[in-house]
Design an enzyme around this catalytic site. Structure first.
Site, mmCIF file in Angstrom:
data_model
loop_
_atom_site.group_PDB
_atom_site.id
_atom_site.type_symbol
_atom_site.label_atom_id
_atom_site.label_comp_id
_atom_site.label_asym_id
_atom_site.label_seq_id
_atom_site.Cartn_x
_atom_site.Cartn_y
_atom_site.Cartn_z
ATOM 1 N N GLU A 146 18.173 -9.456 16.453
ATOM 2 C CA GLU A 146 18.808 -9.706 17.628
ATOM 3 C C GLU A 146 19.396 -11.267 17.891
ATOM 4 O O GLU A 146 18.749 -11.805 16.908
ATOM 5 C CB GLU A 146 17.037 -9.655 18.222
ATOM 6 N N GLU B 246 10.161 -7.072 14.581
ATOM 7 C CA GLU B 246 9.678 -8.169 14.993
ATOM 8 C C GLU B 246 7.829 -7.828 14.710
ATOM 9 O O GLU B 246 6.447 -8.704 14.372
ATOM 10 C CB GLU B 246 9.438 -9.609 16.117
#
Ligand code: CA
Length: 665
Positions: free
Chosen positions: A296, A198
């Site tokens: 995710e 991320e």
């Protein structure tokens, strides 16, 4: 293969390249066969088949916390209640990739683990071996931090603190080579390696893209050398911020970073719609010729917390809830994300579910669980993490925030939803039955009729809706209380087909506008078009509405084509002072001229400027009118003019209120 950066630093890297080349010939890694297994039996789970799903489409599960959970005494059980190895259960039910995060050194100076599974490379090797043994490939997720890396923090590992970018790039390269060699020596089949987690514009303590690209390129280079057949992925979050994604992809291209997969997190309660996800990823796939995937995702099967440590989502809360929190709702979310990436996204290669087995460590109190989290690192963070991350982990350390998003109940028994990873390939389109009830939210004027609905919508197992008769637990005196209690909110329950229905009644000031929230379509509203927008209509989409299910939607691809007024004229308004308010959200708007307005007898009597920024950021403006005289004509509305920023200005308008006010200052 050698990128721009390495030419600059060629002296530093020459020796390493030679060593890596010499070693790449002696790989003992055999590719794991991920050919899908036959359909599993399921009498209860509805799964609509995902068409044309390739055999190697990645259906992944992150289980990074597993070893710490097992150390804490957690066991897993199959559908029949028999004790099983977690990896066997995942492999049997269609999972074909296991994802694991790696932190450089998640331990304090005394050797105490920071928690979150204490995920170092040794754990990744063990998890990789167990995954491979059960027919699943490994997806390695390097955070390049000693603990959690996400959009809010990208802390540099302790050992790399203070390094200049050249030295840090070398350290990252060396570390990656060292870790990958450990996996290769153990014979682990690694299908994909993520360089960073991320990394939304910061990475490993760096915030300047020139430095970020240097680190990413160093990591990618190590993967190419040690695992030349593995895919290199870069991972970002917040696909709802479309222009950010466009910017990341552009930067990666500008710096010519060597990667294969542009991966995104997608949490449906935060990250916008699946249509938006498909659109933003497809654009990147198309423009830069990359593969894309969801790295995710997750969803709750229950609103309850089971480990005495609060959960990310649960009962209450203000985030989107596009599916009910049921075992079936969780499976439907997974199925729909897979379908979105497989069939609606260009070059979509897979979906990974995040921490689908991070259940409670099983104690009967917070204290009992805390002792295990501290000892084995089986909660998201331990108190020992405060040394490294004093502001977050150091303050809020504790257990699992996602125990209600696992595919196992609090005792470790597999939930039927686990089968979705297998059943998406075959379908299990059994007769739909009611699965949950939609909550009812009534907004009633203080002098309006209070009528609770006779039916509530059941969400069926196939995610369709059907009305079911309901009996509310509301007495005559409750109704009287609501009538006389002023502006207030009330909650009631009811019975609908054996399930508990929930209703909230919000008593609000009298609204002189008709169809204020667009629930009756465009009834009462007039649209005046000055441009030629592609889309201008009332849209039925709860997640994009401020209240209720509908709102007024606009979108247009070409520049300067969004230009309209949306207004309502109020008949027979008594003399007095009033306040008009309205709300808007949107994006990609470029230069805008947006304002709420009031006209008296056709002449502008007041305006209030408004702005659109991004998804779900609603802007509310109000305009006051003093001394309105009976017999005059009052018109209220919103003017929207957008130049557009390239991908099409869009927006949503909702909740127009015209209330009487005693004295407007
Ligand atoms: Ca919890």
């Amino acid at each position: 293969m050698i990128k721009k950066l390495f030419r600059t630093f060629s002296l530093a890297f020459t020796g390493i390249i030679a060593t890596a080349f010499a070693l790449s010939g002696c790989s003992g890694v055999n590719k794991v066969d991920i050919t899908p297994l036959p359909k599993v039996e399921s009498a209860g789970l509805y799964v609509k088949r995902v068409e044309s799903l390739k055999n190697d489409f990645i259906l992944g599960m992150d289980v990074s916390s597993i070893i710490s959970l097992e150390d804490s005494g957690v066991s897993f059980y199959g559908f029949d209640g028999a004790k099983r190895d977690l990896f066997e259960l995942l492999g049997e039910n269609g999972v074909n990739y296991i994802r694991v995060r790696v932190w450089n050194d998640p331990y304090d100076s005394e050797g105490n683990g920071y928690g979150g599974g204490n995920c170092d490379i040794e754990k990744a090797v063990e998890i990789g071996k167990r995954a491979n043994a059960n027919g699943m490939r490994l997806l390695l997720d390097f955070h390049y931090s000693d603990f959690w890396a996400d959009p809010s923090k990208q802390m540099v590992p302790k050992a790399w603190k203070g390094m200049d970018i050249e030295t840090k790039s070398q350290a990252l390269y060396d570390y990656t080579v060292e870790c990958l060699k450990k996996l290769r020596s153990a014979g682990v089949d690694v299908g994909m390696v993520q360089i960073g987690n991320e990394t939304n514009g910061s990475f490993c303590g760096e915030k300047i893209w020139f430095n970020i690209q240097s680190l990413m390129s160093s990591g990618a280079k190590a993967v190419r050398e040690i695992y030349p057949k593995s895919l290199v992925a870069l991972h970002f979050a917040n696909p709802e911020k479309v222009s950010n994604y466009e910017d990341y992809a552009k930067k990666l291209n500008y710096y010519n970073i060597d990667y294969d997969v542009f991966a995104s997190s997608y949490y449906p309660y935060w990250h916008g719609t699946m249509d938006n996800l498909a659109s933003v990823l497809s654009d990147i796939a198309e423009k830069y010729n990359k593969q894309v995937m969801v790295m995710e995702t997750s969803y709750a099967y229950t609103g309850e917390d089971t480990d005495f440590f609060g959960n990310t989502i649960g009962d209450g809360g203000t985030y989107d809830k596009p599916y009910p929190y049921t075992v079936q709702g969780q499976a439907n979310l997974v199925r729909d994300v897979i379908d979105t990436i497989a069939n609606k996204t260009k070059n979509g290669i897979g979906v990974v579910y995040w921490e689908g087995a991070w259940i409670t460590v099983g104690g009967s109190s917070y204290e009992e669980n805390k002792a295990l989290w501290e000892k084995y690192g089986s909660g998201w963070a331990t108190s020992y993490a405060s040394e490294y991350d004093p502001n977050d982990a150091g303050k809020y350390y504790g257990g699992s925030s996602v125990d209600n998003q696992a595919f196992f109940d609090k005792n470790g028994k597999a939930l039927e939803s686990l089968k979705v990873f297998n059943l998406v390939r075959y379908g299990n389109e059994i007769k739909p039955v009611p699965d949950a009830l939609e909550d009812v939210n009534l907004i009633v004027d203080l002098n309006g009729e209070i009528t609770l609905p006779a039916t509530v919508n059941a969400v069926m197992t196939d995610d369709s809706k059907q009305p079911v008769p309901v009996t509310w637990n509301v007495t005559e005196s409750d109704i009287e209380d609501m009538k006389n209690g002023g502006v207030r909110k009330y909650s009631y329950t009811g019975n609908a087909g054996g399930m508990t229905a929930h209703c909230t009644v919000s008593m609000v000031e009298y609204n002189y506008l008709k169809n204020y929230s667009f629930e009756d379509g465009d009834d009462g509203w007039v649209v005046k078009e000055y441009g030629k927008a592609d889309e201008l209509y009332v849209e039925d989409k709860k997640t994009d509405s401020l209240t209720g299910n509908k709102h007024f939607h606009f979108w247009s691809a070409s520049r300067d084509s969004v230009d309209f007024e949306l207004e309502q004229t109020v008949e027979n308004l008594p003399s007095g002072s009033y306040r008009f308010s309205i709300s808007i959200m949107g994006g990609d708007a470029g230069d805008t001229e947006i304002y709420a307005y009031v006209r008296v007898n056709g002449e502008i009597a007041g305006t209030a400027p408004m702005q659109i920024t991004s998804y779900n950021n609603w802007d509310t403006a109000s305009v006051d009118i003093n001394g309105f005289a009976e017999g005059d004509t009052l018109t209220v509305g919103i003017r929207v003019k957008c130049s557009g920023s390239g991908s099409g200005a869009w927006g949503k308008i909702d909740d127009a209120l015209l209330n009487s006010v005693k004295n407007v200052e």
